[in-house]
Each structure stands twice: as structure tokens, then as C-alpha cells.
Design a protein around this motif. Structure first.
Motif, PDB file in Angstrom:
ATOM      1  N   ARG A 158       0.841  -1.194   0.000  1.00 48.65           N
ATOM      2  CA  ARG A 158       0.000   0.000   0.000  1.00 48.65           C
ATOM      3  C   ARG A 158       0.884   1.254   0.000  1.00 48.65           C
ATOM      4  NH1 ARG A 158      -5.345   1.402   1.782  1.00 48.65           N
ATOM      5  NH2 ARG A 158      -5.756  -0.765   2.059  1.00 48.65           N
ATOM      6  N   ASP A 159       1.929   1.227   0.847  1.00 50.92           N
ATOM      7  CA  ASP A 159       2.821   2.397   0.901  1.00 50.92           C
ATOM      8  C   ASP A 159       3.557   2.567  -0.428  1.00 50.92           C
ATOM      9  OD1 ASP A 159       2.057   2.841   3.496  1.00 50.92           O
ATOM     10  OD2 ASP A 159       3.796   1.825   4.392  1.00 50.92           O
ATOM     11  N   VAL A 160       4.051   1.431  -0.970  1.00 58.05           N
ATOM     12  CA  VAL A 160       4.788   1.495  -2.240  1.00 58.05           C
ATOM     13  C   VAL A 160       3.849   1.938  -3.351  1.00 58.05           C
ATOM     14  CG1 VAL A 160       6.005   0.091  -3.960  1.00 58.05           C
ATOM     15  CG2 VAL A 160       6.523  -0.189  -1.544  1.00 58.05           C
ATOM     16  N   ALA A 161       2.629   1.347  -3.367  1.00 60.70           N
ATOM     17  CA  ALA A 161       1.663   1.711  -4.413  1.00 60.70           C
ATOM     18  C   ALA A 161       1.277   3.190  -4.297  1.00 60.70           C
ATOM     19  CB  ALA A 161       0.432   0.818  -4.311  1.00 60.70           C
ATOM     20  N   THR A 162       1.117   3.654  -3.085  1.00 63.38           N
ATOM     21  CA  THR A 162       0.758   5.065  -2.883  1.00 63.38           C
ATOM     22  C   THR A 162       1.893   5.966  -3.369  1.00 63.38           C
ATOM     23  OG1 THR A 162      -0.592   4.471  -0.979  1.00 63.38           O
ATOM     24  CG2 THR A 162       0.042   6.781  -1.171  1.00 63.38           C
ATOM     25  N   ASP A 163       3.126   5.654  -2.988  1.00 60.55           N
ATOM     26  CA  ASP A 163       4.275   6.459  -3.396  1.00 60.55           C
ATOM     27  C   ASP A 163       4.447   6.414  -4.915  1.00 60.55           C
ATOM     28  OD1 ASP A 163       4.758   7.089  -0.784  1.00 60.55           O
ATOM     29  OD2 ASP A 163       6.368   5.600  -0.500  1.00 60.55           O
ATOM     30  N   THR A 164       4.291   5.208  -5.486  1.00 59.21           N
ATOM     31  CA  THR A 164       4.461   5.052  -6.931  1.00 59.21           C
ATOM     32  C   THR A 164       3.371   5.824  -7.670  1.00 59.21           C
ATOM     33  OG1 THR A 164       5.385   2.844  -6.571  1.00 59.21           O
ATOM     34  CG2 THR A 164       4.673   3.362  -8.790  1.00 59.21           C
ATOM     35  N   THR A 165       2.149   5.733  -7.178  1.00 53.58           N
ATOM     36  CA  THR A 165       1.031   6.414  -7.821  1.00 53.58           C
ATOM     37  C   THR A 165       1.250   7.933  -7.758  1.00 53.58           C
ATOM     38  OG1 THR A 165      -0.453   4.633  -7.194  1.00 53.58           O
ATOM     39  CG2 THR A 165      -1.478   6.698  -7.817  1.00 53.58           C
ATOM     40  N   GLN A 166       1.680   8.438  -6.623  1.00 45.23           N
ATOM     41  CA  GLN A 166       1.942   9.873  -6.499  1.00 45.23           C
ATOM     42  C   GLN A 166       3.047  10.296  -7.462  1.00 45.23           C
ATOM     43  OE1 GLN A 166       2.821  10.604  -2.369  1.00 45.23           O
ATOM     44  NE2 GLN A 166       0.713  11.247  -1.939  1.00 45.23           N
ATOM     45  N   ALA A 167       4.080   9.474  -7.573  1.00 49.46           N
ATOM     46  CA  ALA A 167       5.191   9.836  -8.455  1.00 49.46           C
ATOM     47  C   ALA A 167       4.745   9.814  -9.917  1.00 49.46           C
ATOM     48  CB  ALA A 167       6.348   8.872  -8.240  1.00 49.46           C
ATOM     49  N   LEU A 168       3.937   8.837 -10.296  1.00 47.15           N
ATOM     50  CA  LEU A 168       3.458   8.753 -11.680  1.00 47.15           C
ATOM     51  C   LEU A 168       2.541   9.941 -12.023  1.00 47.15           C
ATOM     52  CD1 LEU A 168       2.645   4.965 -12.190  1.00 47.15           C
ATOM     53  CD2 LEU A 168       4.268   6.317 -13.472  1.00 47.15           C
ATOM     54  N   ILE A 169       1.630  10.229 -11.119  1.00 46.77           N
ATOM     55  CA  ILE A 169       0.697  11.340 -11.375  1.00 46.77           C
ATOM     56  C   ILE A 169       1.485  12.655 -11.452  1.00 46.77           C
ATOM     57  CG2 ILE A 169      -1.203  12.687 -10.402  1.00 46.77           C
ATOM     58  CD1 ILE A 169      -2.372  10.067  -9.379  1.00 46.77           C
ATOM     59  N   ALA A 170       2.456  12.780 -10.582  1.00 50.00           N
ATOM     60  CA  ALA A 170       3.251  14.003 -10.589  1.00 50.00           C
ATOM     61  C   ALA A 170       4.043  14.094 -11.881  1.00 50.00           C
ATOM     62  CB  ALA A 170       4.186  14.031  -9.387  1.00 50.00           C
ATOM     63  N   ARG A 171       4.531  13.052 -12.360  1.00 50.51           N
ATOM     64  CA  ARG A 171       5.318  13.074 -13.566  1.00 50.51           C
ATOM     65  C   ARG A 171       4.435  13.283 -14.789  1.00 50.51           C
ATOM     66  NH1 ARG A 171      10.381   9.450 -14.748  1.00 50.51           N
ATOM     67  NH2 ARG A 171      11.416  11.190 -15.655  1.00 50.51           N
ATOM     68  N   LEU A 172       3.282  12.674 -14.782  1.00 50.62           N
ATOM     69  CA  LEU A 172       2.396  12.795 -15.936  1.00 50.62           C
ATOM     70  C   LEU A 172       1.698  14.170 -15.954  1.00 50.62           C
ATOM     71  CD1 LEU A 172       0.710   9.263 -16.047  1.00 50.62           C
ATOM     72  CD2 LEU A 172       2.422  10.158 -17.600  1.00 50.62           C
ATOM     73  N   THR A 173       1.283  14.589 -14.822  1.00 47.08           N
ATOM     74  CA  THR A 173       0.523  15.842 -14.785  1.00 47.08           C
ATOM     75  C   THR A 173       1.378  17.024 -14.349  1.00 47.08           C
ATOM     76  OG1 THR A 173      -0.215  15.451 -12.535  1.00 47.08           O
ATOM     77  CG2 THR A 173      -1.660  14.707 -14.300  1.00 47.08           C
ATOM     78  N   GLY A 174       2.411  16.739 -13.716  1.00 46.01           N
ATOM     79  CA  GLY A 174       3.275  17.801 -13.224  1.00 46.01           C
ATOM     80  C   GLY A 174       2.803  18.347 -11.893  1.00 46.01           C
ATOM     81  N   GLN A 175       1.765  17.842 -11.324  1.00 45.27           N
ATOM     82  CA  GLN A 175       1.249  18.294 -10.035  1.00 45.27           C
ATOM     83  C   GLN A 175       1.243  17.122  -9.066  1.00 45.27           C
ATOM     84  OE1 GLN A 175      -2.680  19.663 -10.536  1.00 45.27           O
ATOM     85  NE2 GLN A 175      -2.138  21.221 -11.989  1.00 45.27           N
ATOM     86  N   PHE A 176       1.469  17.438  -7.833  1.00 47.69           N
ATOM     87  CA  PHE A 176       1.414  16.405  -6.794  1.00 47.69           C
ATOM     88  C   PHE A 176      -0.013  16.271  -6.310  1.00 47.69           C
ATOM     89  CE2 PHE A 176       5.981  16.998  -6.457  1.00 47.69           C
ATOM     90  CZ  PHE A 176       6.385  15.684  -6.275  1.00 47.69           C
ATOM     91  N   PRO A 177      -0.556  15.036  -6.373  1.00 45.62           N
ATOM     92  CA  PRO A 177      -1.929  14.864  -5.894  1.00 45.62           C
ATOM     93  C   PRO A 177      -1.955  14.861  -4.368  1.00 45.62           C
ATOM     94  CG  PRO A 177      -1.100  12.778  -6.699  1.00 45.62           C
ATOM     95  CD  PRO A 177      -0.028  13.792  -6.927  1.00 45.62           C
ATOM     96  N   ALA A 178      -3.134  14.966  -3.816  1.00 43.57           N
ATOM     97  CA  ALA A 178      -3.277  14.956  -2.358  1.00 43.57           C
ATOM     98  C   ALA A 178      -3.043  13.532  -1.844  1.00 43.57           C
ATOM     99  CB  ALA A 178      -4.668  15.419  -1.966  1.00 43.57           C
ATOM    100  N   GLN A 179      -2.354  13.456  -0.745  1.00 42.14           N
ATOM    101  CA  GLN A 179      -1.975  12.169  -0.143  1.00 42.14           C
ATOM    102  C   GLN A 179      -3.221  11.365   0.184  1.00 42.14           C
ATOM    103  OE1 GLN A 179       1.241  11.135   0.456  1.00 42.14           O
ATOM    104  NE2 GLN A 179       0.679   9.267   1.544  1.00 42.14           N
ATOM    105  N   ASP A 180      -4.242  11.953   0.726  1.00 40.29           N
ATOM    106  CA  ASP A 180      -5.460  11.243   1.122  1.00 40.29           C
ATOM    107  C   ASP A 180      -6.185  10.679  -0.092  1.00 40.29           C
ATOM    108  OD1 ASP A 180      -4.959  11.898   3.713  1.00 40.29           O
ATOM    109  OD2 ASP A 180      -6.280  13.662   3.712  1.00 40.29           O
ATOM    110  N   THR A 181      -6.232  11.402  -1.153  1.00 36.70           N
ATOM    111  CA  THR A 181      -6.928  10.969  -2.355  1.00 36.70           C
ATOM    112  C   THR A 181      -6.221   9.766  -2.958  1.00 36.70           C
ATOM    113  OG1 THR A 181      -7.491  13.283  -2.776  1.00 36.70           O
ATOM    114  CG2 THR A 181      -7.807  11.753  -4.574  1.00 36.70           C
ATOM    115  N   VAL A 182      -4.903   9.819  -3.017  1.00 37.88           N
ATOM    116  CA  VAL A 182      -4.125   8.711  -3.587  1.00 37.88           C
ATOM    117  C   VAL A 182      -4.266   7.471  -2.699  1.00 37.88           C
ATOM    118  CG1 VAL A 182      -1.800   7.932  -4.185  1.00 37.88           C
ATOM    119  CG2 VAL A 182      -2.516  10.236  -4.768  1.00 37.88           C
ATOM    120  N   GLU A 183      -4.196   7.627  -1.399  1.00 37.04           N
ATOM    121  CA  GLU A 183      -4.322   6.482  -0.481  1.00 37.04           C
ATOM    122  C   GLU A 183      -5.697   5.855  -0.602  1.00 37.04           C
ATOM    123  OE1 GLU A 183      -3.338   7.625   3.500  1.00 37.04           O
ATOM    124  OE2 GLU A 183      -1.211   7.803   3.037  1.00 37.04           O
TER     125      GLU A 183
END
Length: 194
Positions: A158-183
């Protein structure tokens, strides 16, 4: 017996007298029967005396001894037969006793075998039950460890998936998503897979 011998000798006297008759036809034949000859008469008398002596000797001494030997032999044979019958009866009794002992030994052996087999079965069942219980405990422990490891891995995932998802979204969109939404999104995705 003596009387029989005397009767036999007396009954032969007429034949002897007839044979001594010089006018009888036998005189012309065999010289041994010429009773006119005193030598022939004395030979006949001596022959009768010798035969009488042999008869008396045989009837009073030899034949009783032979009879005694035959009787002793018969008694010995009968004794041997009685001994043989007794020995045979004893042997038959011994064989019967041996057969009884063999039957008893077979029955005792069979009972001992059945006892040993039932004891072995009971021991095997007990050992199987103990092994089954031990394996059940080991299986429960293993399942608990697996569940704990899975939960730990899932937590780490869950932690790895959350971190990976945040990194992918940030890279694709250029914005960091909210931690709660990604979790929350990762939790829903993991729940759908479980």
C-alpha cells in the motif's frame, strides 16, 4: 503212549509169524524178509527194541524239551507282541499329546499375534492422531505467519503503491496529488483485487 507202542508191536506179530512161514510166497522173494533165518529174527527184535528206545527217548526227553522251547518261544513272542502293543499305545498317546500341544501353541500364538497387531494398530492410530494434531498446529501457525506476512506485505505494498502512484501522477501531470486521495484510490484498487 507206551500202551500204543505195545499194541502196535502186538499187531505186527501175525505179520511176523506169517513172514516166518517157510511156505509163504515171500520166502521166494527178498532175503531180508526170510524170518526162518535166525539172524533176520534177531535183527527184527533189535530193530523193535531200538525203535522202542528211540520212541521212549524222544517222548520222555527230547520232545518235551522241544515242546518247552516252542512254548518259551511262543511266550516270548506273545510278550514281545504285548510290549509292542503297549509301546504303540504309548506312542499314540504321545502323538495325541503332541498334537494337542501344537494346537494349543497355535492358538496361543494366534492370540499373541492378534494382541500384538491390535496393540500396533492402536499405537499407529495414536501416533497418527498426534501427527495429525501436530500438523494441524503447524498448518495453523503457518497460515497465521502467512497472513501476518501478507498483511505486512500488503501494508508495505500500500505504501509502495501510494508512493508510486503519487510519483506517476506528478510526472504525468506535473502536479502532486493529495496524499489522502491517492491512499483512498490505492485502497479501493487493492480491495477490489483481494
Amino acid at each position: 503212549m507206551l500202551l500204543g507202542t505195545v499194541v502196535t508191536v502186538l499187531s505186527t506179530l501175525p505179520a511176523i509169524a506169517y513172514a516166518m512161514d517157510p511156505e509163504s510166497p515171500e520166502h521166494e522173494g527178498m532175503p531180508q524178509l526170510n524170518f526162518a533165518n535166525p539172524l533176520t529174527t534177531s535183527q527184527v527184535v533189535w530193530m523193535a527194541l531200538i525203535l522202542l528206545a528211540f520212541y521212549l527217548l524222544l517222548s520222555k526227553w527230547a520232545l518235551p524239551q522241544v515242546s518247552q522251547v516252542v512254548d518259551d518261544r511262543n511266550a516270548s513272542i506273545m510278550g514281545d507282541l504285548d510290549s509292542a502293543h503297549l509301546a504303540k499305545a504309548e506312542a499314540n498317546a504321545a502323538v495325541e499329546e503332541m498334537n494337542d500341544a501344537i494346537r494349543r501353541a497355535n492358538l496361543e500364538g494366534q492370540a499373541e499375534i492378534e494382541k500384538t497387531v491390535s496393540a500396533a494398530k492402536a499405537k499407529a492410530q495414536q501416533e497418527a492422531a498426534e501427527a495429525h494434531a501436530r500438523l494441524e498446529r503447524q498448518l495453523a501457525d503457518a497460515e497465521a505467519r502467512i497472513a501476518s506476512s501478507r498483511d505486512t506485505a500488503m501494508g508495505a505494498l500500500r505504501d509502495v503503491a501510494t508512493d508510486t502512484t503519487q510519483a506517476l501522477i506528478a510526472r504525468l501531470t506535473g502536479q502532486f496529488p493529495a496524499q489522502d486521495t491517492v491512499e483512498q484510490a490505492v485502497g479501493q484498487a487493492l480491495a477490489a483485487r483481494s
